[in-house]
Scaffold this active site. Structure first.
Site, PDB file in Angstrom:
ATOM      1  N   ASP A  19       0.869  -1.227   0.044  1.00 12.27           N
ATOM      2  CA  ASP A  19       0.191   0.080  -0.028  1.00 12.27           C
ATOM      3  C   ASP A  19       1.033   1.313  -0.215  1.00 12.27           C
ATOM      4  O   ASP A  19       1.772   1.459   0.992  1.00 12.27           O
ATOM      5  CB  ASP A  19      -0.914  -0.259   1.257  1.00 12.27           C
ATOM      6  CG  ASP A  19      -1.879   1.215   1.289  1.00 12.27           C
ATOM      7  OD1 ASP A  19      -2.685   1.075   2.240  1.00 12.27           O
ATOM      8  OD2 ASP A  19      -1.464   2.196   0.700  1.00 12.27           O
ATOM      9  N   ILE A  20       0.767   2.080  -1.032  1.00 10.17           N
ATOM     10  CA  ILE A  20       1.719   3.123  -1.153  1.00 10.17           C
ATOM     11  C   ILE A  20       1.444   4.356   0.056  1.00 10.17           C
ATOM     12  O   ILE A  20       2.590   4.915   0.250  1.00 10.17           O
ATOM     13  CB  ILE A  20       1.508   3.884  -2.548  1.00 10.17           C
ATOM     14  CG1 ILE A  20       2.761   4.832  -2.958  1.00 10.17           C
ATOM     15  CG2 ILE A  20       0.498   4.879  -2.661  1.00 10.17           C
ATOM     16  CD1 ILE A  20       2.874   5.117  -4.173  1.00 10.17           C
ATOM     17  N   ASN A  33      -6.010  13.294 -11.001  1.00 15.30           N
ATOM     18  CA  ASN A  33      -6.673  13.540 -12.213  1.00 15.30           C
ATOM     19  C   ASN A  33      -6.292  15.042 -12.196  1.00 15.30           C
ATOM     20  O   ASN A  33      -5.935  15.605 -11.641  1.00 15.30           O
ATOM     21  CB  ASN A  33      -8.213  13.177 -12.216  1.00 15.30           C
ATOM     22  CG  ASN A  33      -8.699  14.019 -11.122  1.00 15.30           C
ATOM     23  OD1 ASN A  33      -8.695  15.000 -10.840  1.00 15.30           O
ATOM     24  ND2 ASN A  33      -9.502  13.109 -10.126  1.00 15.30           N
ATOM     25  N   GLY A  41      -9.389   5.100  -6.295  1.00 14.61           N
ATOM     26  CA  GLY A  41      -8.148   4.484  -6.189  1.00 14.61           C
ATOM     27  C   GLY A  41      -7.285   4.741  -5.348  1.00 14.61           C
ATOM     28  O   GLY A  41      -7.421   5.101  -4.162  1.00 14.61           O
ATOM     29  N   VAL A  42      -5.847   4.725  -5.871  1.00 17.25           N
ATOM     30  CA  VAL A  42      -4.778   5.222  -5.053  1.00 17.25           C
ATOM     31  C   VAL A  42      -4.958   6.884  -4.435  1.00 17.25           C
ATOM     32  O   VAL A  42      -4.582   7.205  -3.570  1.00 17.25           O
ATOM     33  CB  VAL A  42      -3.334   5.111  -5.604  1.00 17.25           C
ATOM     34  CG1 VAL A  42      -3.388   5.901  -7.084  1.00 17.25           C
ATOM     35  CG2 VAL A  42      -2.573   5.043  -4.717  1.00 17.25           C
ATOM     36  N   ASP A  43      -5.541   7.485  -5.564  1.00 15.44           N
ATOM     37  CA  ASP A  43      -6.002   9.021  -5.136  1.00 15.44           C
ATOM     38  C   ASP A  43      -6.797   9.070  -3.631  1.00 15.44           C
ATOM     39  O   ASP A  43      -6.285  10.048  -2.912  1.00 15.44           O
ATOM     40  CB  ASP A  43      -6.705   9.803  -6.329  1.00 15.44           C
ATOM     41  CG  ASP A  43      -6.650  11.218  -6.193  1.00 15.44           C
ATOM     42  OD1 ASP A  43      -7.270  11.670  -7.279  1.00 15.44           O
ATOM     43  OD2 ASP A  43      -6.046  11.806  -5.494  1.00 15.44           O
ATOM     44  N   THR A 127      -2.939   2.636 -14.678  1.00 11.36           N
ATOM     45  CA  THR A 127      -3.275   1.257 -14.929  1.00 11.36           C
ATOM     46  C   THR A 127      -4.710   0.703 -14.184  1.00 11.36           C
ATOM     47  O   THR A 127      -4.898  -0.526 -14.497  1.00 11.36           O
ATOM     48  CB  THR A 127      -2.209   0.218 -14.534  1.00 11.36           C
ATOM     49  OG1 THR A 127      -2.021   0.136 -13.129  1.00 11.36           O
ATOM     50  CG2 THR A 127      -0.699   0.589 -15.234  1.00 11.36           C
ATOM     51  N   GLY A 128      -5.139   1.821 -13.559  1.00 12.04           N
ATOM     52  CA  GLY A 128      -6.374   1.179 -12.739  1.00 12.04           C
ATOM     53  C   GLY A 128      -7.433   2.159 -13.669  1.00 12.04           C
ATOM     54  O   GLY A 128      -7.823   1.376 -14.732  1.00 12.04           O
ATOM     55  N   TYR A 130      -7.705   4.373 -15.506  1.00 13.78           N
ATOM     56  CA  TYR A 130      -7.456   4.977 -16.669  1.00 13.78           C
ATOM     57  C   TYR A 130      -7.226   3.936 -17.684  1.00 13.78           C
ATOM     58  O   TYR A 130      -7.071   4.053 -19.002  1.00 13.78           O
ATOM     59  CB  TYR A 130      -6.279   6.084 -16.334  1.00 13.78           C
ATOM     60  CG  TYR A 130      -6.735   7.251 -16.085  1.00 13.78           C
ATOM     61  CD1 TYR A 130      -8.044   7.447 -15.550  1.00 13.78           C
ATOM     62  CD2 TYR A 130      -5.919   8.330 -15.779  1.00 13.78           C
ATOM     63  CE1 TYR A 130      -8.793   8.665 -15.187  1.00 13.78           C
ATOM     64  CE2 TYR A 130      -6.140   9.609 -15.386  1.00 13.78           C
ATOM     65  CZ  TYR A 130      -7.556  10.018 -15.035  1.00 13.78           C
ATOM     66  OH  TYR A 130      -8.045  11.039 -14.616  1.00 13.78           O
TER      67      TYR A 130
END
Ligand code: APR
Length: 184
Positions: A19-20, A33, A41-43, A127-128, A130
């Site tokens: 997990d980042i 974005n 997602g990660v955002d 890669t998610g 998008y």
């Protein structure tokens, strides 16, 4: 014999699964974005972990074009900085997507260097949601990171953080394909 833990032998480009938001590095990169006002997602994960001050600072930035990146503080994250990179939406591969993704890595790394940072962690940008093909994105990421490390010998570590086994396999394959000491 150089001890295995010495910095001379420690790899400077690593692939990890995790997990980042939990990476204790100088900067983590967000797959944002163009509004920089958060998302899923990660955002979403980064904004949740950083707390509301992150969005407050993002609001002052006025957005970010695709292929570029902006830097903010990390607030409640272990990482001191967040670099918000805006990756391309995959539209079939004939709309400059490869170059725009490559620019995300180059601009993020340039921002880290400008701030004198030494360690950075990337998610698999685009890669998610998008839809950028994983293996293709992994090759671009590894190529750009290797080029940066060759040009910046004093930089510490670039960590490619994969959120699951499929991404990890793709990034490890990309790493192997481009290993500098690979017998041709
Ligand atoms: N840590 C590391 N990687 C993660 C995490 C996490 N906590 N959560 C998701 N990921 C991975 C996904 O599995 C994917 O491999 O990050 C990668 C990027 O996926 P997305 O977060 O969907 O980002 P992207 O494809 O670049 O789409 C960006 O989605 O969330 C919105 O606001 C964002 O509009 C923007 C778009």
């Amino acid at each position: 014999m150089v001890p295995p833990t010495s910095s001379a032998t420690r790899p400077r480009l690593v692939v990890v699964e995790g997990d980042i938001t939990r990476q204790d590095v100088d900067a983590i990169v967000n797959a944002a974005n163009t509004t920089l006002l958060g998302g899923g997602g990660v955002d979403g994960a980064i904004h949740r972990a950083a707390g509301p001050e992150l969005l407050a600072e993002c609001r002052t930035l006025g957005g970010c074009p695709t292929g570029e990146a902006r830097i903010t503080r990390g607030y409640r994250l272990p990482a001191r900085w967040v670099i918000h990179a805006v990756g391309p939406v995959w539209r079939g591969g004939r709309h400059g997507e490869d170059e725009l993704l490559a620019r995300c890595y180059r601009h993020s790394l340039a921002l880290a260097r400008e701030r004198g940072l030494k360690t950075i962690a990337f998610p698999a940008i685009s890669t998610g949601a998008y839809g950028f093909p994983l293996e293709r994105a992994a090759r671009i990421a590894v190529r750009e990171c290797r080029a940066f490390l060759e040009a910046n010998p004093d930089f510490g570590e670039i960590r490619l953080v994969c959120f699951g086994p499929a991404a990890r396999a793709a990034f490890e394959a990309a790493l192997r394909e481009t290993a500098p000491d690979r017998p041709d």
